[in-house]
Design a protein around this motif. Sequence first.
Motif, PDB file in Angstrom:
ATOM      1  N   LEU A   1       0.850  -1.156   0.087  1.00 15.05           N
ATOM      2  CA  LEU A   1       0.073   0.050  -0.105  1.00 15.05           C
ATOM      3  C   LEU A   1       0.823   1.157  -0.030  1.00 15.05           C
ATOM      4  O   LEU A   1       1.768   1.591   0.730  1.00 15.05           O
ATOM      5  CB  LEU A   1      -1.002  -0.032   1.426  1.00 15.05           C
ATOM      6  N   THR A   2       0.763   2.161  -1.038  1.00  8.90           N
ATOM      7  CA  THR A   2       1.588   3.171  -1.098  1.00  8.90           C
ATOM      8  C   THR A   2       0.774   4.658  -0.616  1.00  8.90           C
ATOM      9  O   THR A   2       1.834   5.596  -0.408  1.00  8.90           O
ATOM     10  CB  THR A   2       2.086   3.488  -2.539  1.00  8.90           C
ATOM     11  N   GLN A   3      -0.367   4.746  -0.599  1.00 15.60           N
ATOM     12  CA  GLN A   3      -1.250   5.793  -0.324  1.00 15.60           C
ATOM     13  C   GLN A   3      -2.471   5.563   0.300  1.00 15.60           C
ATOM     14  O   GLN A   3      -3.044   4.773  -0.287  1.00 15.60           O
ATOM     15  CB  GLN A   3      -1.260   6.808  -1.499  1.00 15.60           C
ATOM     16  N   ALA A   4      -2.821   6.393   1.129  1.00 18.96           N
ATOM     17  CA  ALA A   4      -4.176   6.471   2.017  1.00 18.96           C
ATOM     18  C   ALA A   4      -4.398   7.966   2.294  1.00 18.96           C
ATOM     19  O   ALA A   4      -3.785   8.229   3.176  1.00 18.96           O
ATOM     20  CB  ALA A   4      -4.165   5.442   3.117  1.00 18.96           C
ATOM     21  N   ILE A   5      -5.434   8.530   1.646  1.00 18.13           N
ATOM     22  CA  ILE A   5      -5.577   9.905   1.772  1.00 18.13           C
ATOM     23  C   ILE A   5      -7.006  10.190   1.707  1.00 18.13           C
ATOM     24  O   ILE A   5      -7.852   9.497   1.406  1.00 18.13           O
ATOM     25  CB  ILE A   5      -4.938  10.838   0.776  1.00 18.13           C
ATOM     26  N   LEU A   6      -7.575  11.289   2.517  1.00 19.52           N
ATOM     27  CA  LEU A   6      -8.938  11.551   2.204  1.00 19.52           C
ATOM     28  C   LEU A   6      -8.930  12.942   1.216  1.00 19.52           C
ATOM     29  O   LEU A   6      -8.125  13.705   1.443  1.00 19.52           O
ATOM     30  CB  LEU A   6      -9.459  12.253   3.640  1.00 19.52           C
ATOM     31  N   ASP A   7      -9.659  12.863   0.119  1.00 16.25           N
ATOM     32  CA  ASP A   7      -9.543  13.756  -0.993  1.00 16.25           C
ATOM     33  C   ASP A   7     -10.373  14.617  -0.753  1.00 16.25           C
ATOM     34  O   ASP A   7     -11.207  14.894  -0.146  1.00 16.25           O
ATOM     35  CB  ASP A   7      -9.593  12.931  -2.377  1.00 16.25           C
ATOM     36  N   GLU A   8     -10.428  15.829  -1.676  1.00 16.38           N
ATOM     37  CA  GLU A   8     -11.296  16.795  -1.591  1.00 16.38           C
ATOM     38  C   GLU A   8     -12.651  16.681  -1.645  1.00 16.38           C
ATOM     39  O   GLU A   8     -13.513  17.560  -0.893  1.00 16.38           O
ATOM     40  CB  GLU A   8     -10.860  17.861  -2.803  1.00 16.38           C
ATOM     41  N   GLU A   9     -13.287  15.441  -2.155  1.00 19.46           N
ATOM     42  CA  GLU A   9     -14.367  15.268  -2.334  1.00 19.46           C
ATOM     43  C   GLU A   9     -14.954  14.293  -0.977  1.00 19.46           C
ATOM     44  O   GLU A   9     -15.870  13.626  -0.950  1.00 19.46           O
ATOM     45  CB  GLU A   9     -14.708  14.581  -3.513  1.00 19.46           C
ATOM     46  N   GLU A  10     -13.914  14.417   0.030  1.00 22.57           N
ATOM     47  CA  GLU A  10     -14.172  13.506   1.306  1.00 22.57           C
ATOM     48  C   GLU A  10     -14.483  11.945   0.846  1.00 22.57           C
ATOM     49  O   GLU A  10     -15.064  11.343   1.669  1.00 22.57           O
ATOM     50  CB  GLU A  10     -15.309  14.059   1.973  1.00 22.57           C
ATOM     51  N   LYS A  11     -13.719  11.358  -0.022  1.00 22.28           N
ATOM     52  CA  LYS A  11     -13.571  10.196  -0.199  1.00 22.28           C
ATOM     53  C   LYS A  11     -12.213   9.668   0.164  1.00 22.28           C
ATOM     54  O   LYS A  11     -11.113  10.195   0.052  1.00 22.28           O
ATOM     55  CB  LYS A  11     -13.763   9.540  -1.802  1.00 22.28           C
ATOM     56  N   VAL A  12     -12.216   8.260   0.736  1.00 25.41           N
ATOM     57  CA  VAL A  12     -10.683   7.712   0.926  1.00 25.41           C
ATOM     58  C   VAL A  12     -10.151   7.240  -0.126  1.00 25.41           C
ATOM     59  O   VAL A  12     -10.799   6.073  -0.656  1.00 25.41           O
ATOM     60  CB  VAL A  12     -10.886   6.851   2.231  1.00 25.41           C
ATOM     61  N   TYR A  13      -8.908   7.887  -0.505  1.00 28.20           N
ATOM     62  CA  TYR A  13      -8.278   7.255  -1.794  1.00 28.20           C
ATOM     63  C   TYR A  13      -7.374   6.301  -1.345  1.00 28.20           C
ATOM     64  O   TYR A  13      -6.300   6.762  -0.649  1.00 28.20           O
ATOM     65  CB  TYR A  13      -7.948   8.185  -2.660  1.00 28.20           C
ATOM     66  N   LEU A  14      -7.287   4.980  -1.962  1.00 31.50           N
ATOM     67  CA  LEU A  14      -5.991   4.056  -1.550  1.00 31.50           C
ATOM     68  C   LEU A  14      -5.336   3.831  -2.842  1.00 31.50           C
ATOM     69  O   LEU A  14      -5.895   3.535  -3.992  1.00 31.50           O
ATOM     70  CB  LEU A  14      -6.344   2.854  -0.909  1.00 31.50           C
ATOM     71  N   SER A  15      -4.227   3.703  -2.937  1.00 30.71           N
ATOM     72  CA  SER A  15      -3.290   3.170  -4.072  1.00 30.71           C
ATOM     73  C   SER A  15      -2.308   2.071  -3.722  1.00 30.71           C
ATOM     74  O   SER A  15      -1.848   2.326  -2.624  1.00 30.71           O
ATOM     75  CB  SER A  15      -2.851   4.392  -5.062  1.00 30.71           C
ATOM     76  N   TRP A  16      -1.840   1.443  -4.358  1.00 28.98           N
ATOM     77  CA  TRP A  16      -0.830   0.379  -4.196  1.00 28.98           C
ATOM     78  C   TRP A  16      -0.072  -0.129  -5.568  1.00 28.98           C
ATOM     79  O   TRP A  16      -0.266   0.231  -6.658  1.00 28.98           O
ATOM     80  CB  TRP A  16      -1.338  -0.852  -3.368  1.00 28.98           C
ATOM     81  N   LYS A  17       1.172  -0.656  -5.052  1.00 25.24           N
ATOM     82  CA  LYS A  17       1.901  -1.128  -6.333  1.00 25.24           C
ATOM     83  C   LYS A  17       1.231  -2.608  -6.635  1.00 25.24           C
ATOM     84  O   LYS A  17       0.858  -3.135  -5.813  1.00 25.24           O
ATOM     85  CB  LYS A  17       3.140  -1.296  -5.906  1.00 25.24           C
ATOM     86  N   ASN A  18       1.251  -3.079  -8.104  1.00 27.95           N
ATOM     87  CA  ASN A  18       0.889  -4.285  -8.424  1.00 27.95           C
ATOM     88  C   ASN A  18       1.596  -5.442  -7.504  1.00 27.95           C
ATOM     89  O   ASN A  18       2.760  -5.195  -7.335  1.00 27.95           O
ATOM     90  CB  ASN A  18       1.123  -4.534  -9.908  1.00 27.95           C
TER      91      ASN A  18
END
Length: 191
Positions: free
Chosen positions: A1-18
């Motif tokens: 898991l590389t990123q976990a943030i609360l974005d401007e639209e108040e959605k939790v955004y997650l991203s990761w490496k394959n």
Amino acid sequence: LTQAILDEEEKVYLSWKNSSATDVVKYEIYRKDNKDSLSILKLIDTISSEEVEYYDLNYPTKTQLSYAIKAVDDFNNISELSNALPINIPFPKNKYNVNFQKLLANKGMSVEMEWNKLDKKTIENQMNYKYQLFRSVGNEELQFFKEFNESENTFKDNVDLKNVLYNYAIRVKFDEERFGALSEVKSIIIQ
């Protein structure tokens, strides 16, 4: 898991490496409420292996969450949990806006006002709430003025001074630490 943030639209955004494994068919998304000492990482969703991003739209608020992922291959072998990333989730005050629908000066030295009511269906956990009215006179700062129960949405303010600006704003109060956003300040002169 590389990123976990609360974005401007108040959605939790997650991203990761394959995953480096070539036979991965899906990813499992896990979430934990860090403020709950009994909480554990629980599976909240499963997505295809082509995805490396995820939006969590149904998360609890006013807490700290941790997210982690697992990879699952075509034989249903499941990887160890990834690193867990924490994210602070504030109370979504902008979700609970109240605004004046009417603000009128009467000749009888009073201001009549009406505001929109919150839709009970949009309120998390069906929390109880009150409306808080703020007022100032002239160029003074707004101060708390009066509180109303959730069924009220009108008020008549009897004022003392003519040819003076009266300023009003309103917000929702859920408890001692959770409030909706303060409305736009509306001003009116009594003549």
